[in-house]
Design a protein around this motif. Structure first.
Motif, PDB file in Angstrom:
ATOM      1  N   UNK A   1     -31.822   4.237 -23.908  1.00  0.00           N
ATOM      2  CA  UNK A   1     -32.284   3.882 -25.254  1.00  0.00           C
ATOM      3  C   UNK A   1     -31.849   2.477 -25.662  1.00  0.00           C
ATOM      4  N   UNK A   2     -31.189   1.762 -24.758  1.00  0.00           N
ATOM      5  CA  UNK A   2     -30.774   0.395 -25.043  1.00  0.00           C
ATOM      6  C   UNK A   2     -29.514   0.290 -25.884  1.00  0.00           C
ATOM      7  N   UNK A   3     -28.725   1.359 -25.976  1.00  0.00           N
ATOM      8  CA  UNK A   3     -27.517   1.355 -26.805  1.00  0.00           C
ATOM      9  C   UNK A   3     -26.239   1.198 -25.984  1.00  0.00           C
ATOM     10  N   UNK A   4     -26.346   1.105 -24.666  1.00  0.00           N
ATOM     11  CA  UNK A   4     -25.166   0.948 -23.806  1.00  0.00           C
ATOM     12  C   UNK A   4     -25.513   0.000 -22.671  1.00  0.00           C
ATOM     13  N   UNK A   5     -24.488  -0.612 -22.101  1.00  0.00           N
ATOM     14  CA  UNK A   5     -24.670  -1.537 -20.985  1.00  0.00           C
ATOM     15  C   UNK A   5     -24.737  -0.777 -19.664  1.00  0.00           C
ATOM     16  N   UNK A   6     -25.345  -1.406 -18.692  1.00  0.00           N
ATOM     17  CA  UNK A   6     -25.394  -0.854 -17.336  1.00  0.00           C
ATOM     18  C   UNK A   6     -23.979  -0.750 -16.764  1.00  0.00           C
ATOM     19  N   UNK A   7     -23.117  -1.671 -17.154  1.00  0.00           N
ATOM     20  CA  UNK A   7     -21.726  -1.655 -16.674  1.00  0.00           C
ATOM     21  C   UNK A   7     -21.017  -0.369 -17.083  1.00  0.00           C
ATOM     22  N   UNK A   8     -21.320   0.149 -18.277  1.00  0.00           N
ATOM     23  CA  UNK A   8     -20.703   1.402 -18.731  1.00  0.00           C
ATOM     24  C   UNK A   8     -21.127   2.570 -17.840  1.00  0.00           C
ATOM     25  N   UNK A   9     -22.398   2.584 -17.466  1.00  0.00           N
ATOM     26  CA  UNK A   9     -22.911   3.645 -16.603  1.00  0.00           C
ATOM     27  C   UNK A   9     -22.257   3.557 -15.224  1.00  0.00           C
ATOM     28  N   UNK A  10     -22.176   2.356 -14.695  1.00  0.00           N
ATOM     29  CA  UNK A  10     -21.574   2.168 -13.366  1.00  0.00           C
ATOM     30  C   UNK A  10     -20.088   2.536 -13.388  1.00  0.00           C
ATOM     31  N   UNK A  11     -19.380   2.116 -14.412  1.00  0.00           N
ATOM     32  CA  UNK A  11     -17.947   2.407 -14.523  1.00  0.00           C
ATOM     33  C   UNK A  11     -17.697   3.914 -14.592  1.00  0.00           C
ATOM     34  N   UNK A  12     -18.515   4.621 -15.373  1.00  0.00           N
ATOM     35  CA  UNK A  12     -18.345   6.065 -15.490  1.00  0.00           C
ATOM     36  C   UNK A  12     -18.742   6.774 -14.194  1.00  0.00           C
ATOM     37  N   UNK A  13     -19.751   6.254 -13.510  1.00  0.00           N
ATOM     38  CA  UNK A  13     -20.139   6.821 -12.226  1.00  0.00           C
ATOM     39  C   UNK A  13     -19.000   6.680 -11.217  1.00  0.00           C
ATOM     40  N   UNK A  14     -18.338   5.534 -11.208  1.00  0.00           N
ATOM     41  CA  UNK A  14     -17.195   5.325 -10.312  1.00  0.00           C
ATOM     42  C   UNK A  14     -16.040   6.252 -10.671  1.00  0.00           C
ATOM     43  N   UNK A  15     -15.814   6.453 -11.963  1.00  0.00           N
ATOM     44  CA  UNK A  15     -14.756   7.373 -12.398  1.00  0.00           C
ATOM     45  C   UNK A  15     -15.059   8.795 -11.941  1.00  0.00           C
ATOM     46  N   UNK A  16     -16.311   9.187 -12.062  1.00  0.00           N
ATOM     47  CA  UNK A  16     -16.722  10.528 -11.639  1.00  0.00           C
ATOM     48  C   UNK A  16     -16.538  10.702 -10.128  1.00  0.00           C
ATOM     49  N   UNK A  17     -16.905   9.709  -9.359  1.00  0.00           N
ATOM     50  CA  UNK A  17     -16.717   9.773  -7.904  1.00  0.00           C
ATOM     51  C   UNK A  17     -15.233   9.825  -7.542  1.00  0.00           C
ATOM     52  N   UNK A  18     -14.430   9.058  -8.240  1.00  0.00           N
ATOM     53  CA  UNK A  18     -12.988   9.061  -7.993  1.00  0.00           C
ATOM     54  C   UNK A  18     -12.384  10.430  -8.293  1.00  0.00           C
ATOM     55  N   UNK A  19     -12.830  11.049  -9.368  1.00  0.00           N
ATOM     56  CA  UNK A  19     -12.322  12.375  -9.736  1.00  0.00           C
ATOM     57  C   UNK A  19     -12.762  13.418  -8.717  1.00  0.00           C
ATOM     58  N   UNK A  20     -13.995  13.314  -8.214  1.00  0.00           N
ATOM     59  CA  UNK A  20     -14.453  14.215  -7.155  1.00  0.00           C
ATOM     60  C   UNK A  20     -13.581  14.063  -5.907  1.00  0.00           C
ATOM     61  N   UNK A  21     -13.221  12.840  -5.564  1.00  0.00           N
ATOM     62  CA  UNK A  21     -12.369  12.598  -4.396  1.00  0.00           C
ATOM     63  C   UNK A  21     -10.984  13.206  -4.600  1.00  0.00           C
TER      64      UNK A  21
END
Length: 134
Positions: free
Chosen positions: A60-80
Motif C-alpha cells: 500500500x506504499x506505507x512501508x519501505x522495501x528495506x523493512x520487508x527485507x529486514x523482517x524476512x531476514x529476522x524470520x529466517x534467522x529465527x527459523x535457523x
C-alpha cells in the motif's frame, strides 16, 4: 569382594554419584532446549504475523522495501535458531538414553524402556569396581 559388598564400595558410590550428576545435568539441558524451542516457535508465529502486516503496508506504499527485507531476514534467522534447538534436543535425548543404559528410539526421540543389564562380574573387576574373589 562378594557381589553384595560391590554396592557399598567407595569406587562404586563415587561412580553412582558422578553418573547421577551427569543424568541431572543432561536432563536440565534437555529441558532448557525444549523451552527454547517452544519460545522460538512462538516467536516465529509472531514474526510471521508482523511480516504479513509489513508486507501489506509495503504493497500500500506505507512501508519501505528495506523493512520487508529486514523482517524476512529476522524470520529466517529465527527459523535457523529453532532448527539448532531441535537438533540439540535430539542430541540431549540420545545422551540421556546412553547415560540411562537404554536404546534410543529414533521415531519417538526418547529412550526406550529396554534397560541394559549389568556387565559380567569379571568385567566389573577389570574396571576396578569390584575385587576378584579369592
Amino acid at each position: 569382594m562378594p557381589v553384595n559388598n560391590l554396592l557399598v564400595s567407595p569406587v562404586f558410590r563415587a561412580f553412582a554419584v558422578s553418573l547421577s550428576a551427569e543424568v541431572v545435568r543432561t536432563w536440565y539441558q534437555l529441558a532448557e532446549a525444549s523451552a527454547r524451542l517452544r519460545l522460538l516457535r512462538d516467536q516465529i508465529g509472531a514474526n510471521e504475523k508482523i511480516f504479513s502486516l509489513i508486507q501489506s503496508r509495503f504493497e500500500n506504499g506505507q512501508a519501505d522495501r528495506a523493512d520487508v527485507i529486514r523482517l524476512d531476514q529476522l524470520l529466517e534467522s529465527t527459523h535457523e535458531q529453532a532448527h539448532v534447538a531441535k537438533s540439540a534436543i535430539g542430541v540431549f535425548n540420545h545422551q540421556l538414553a546412553v547415560l540411562l543404559g537404554r536404546s534410543f528410539d529414533q521415531k519417538d526421540g526418547c529412550p526406550s524402556s529396554r534397560v541394559a543389564g549389568l556387565p559380567p562380574y569379571r568385567k566389573l573387576c577389570s574396571f576396578g569396581i569390584a575385587e576378584p574373589a579369592a
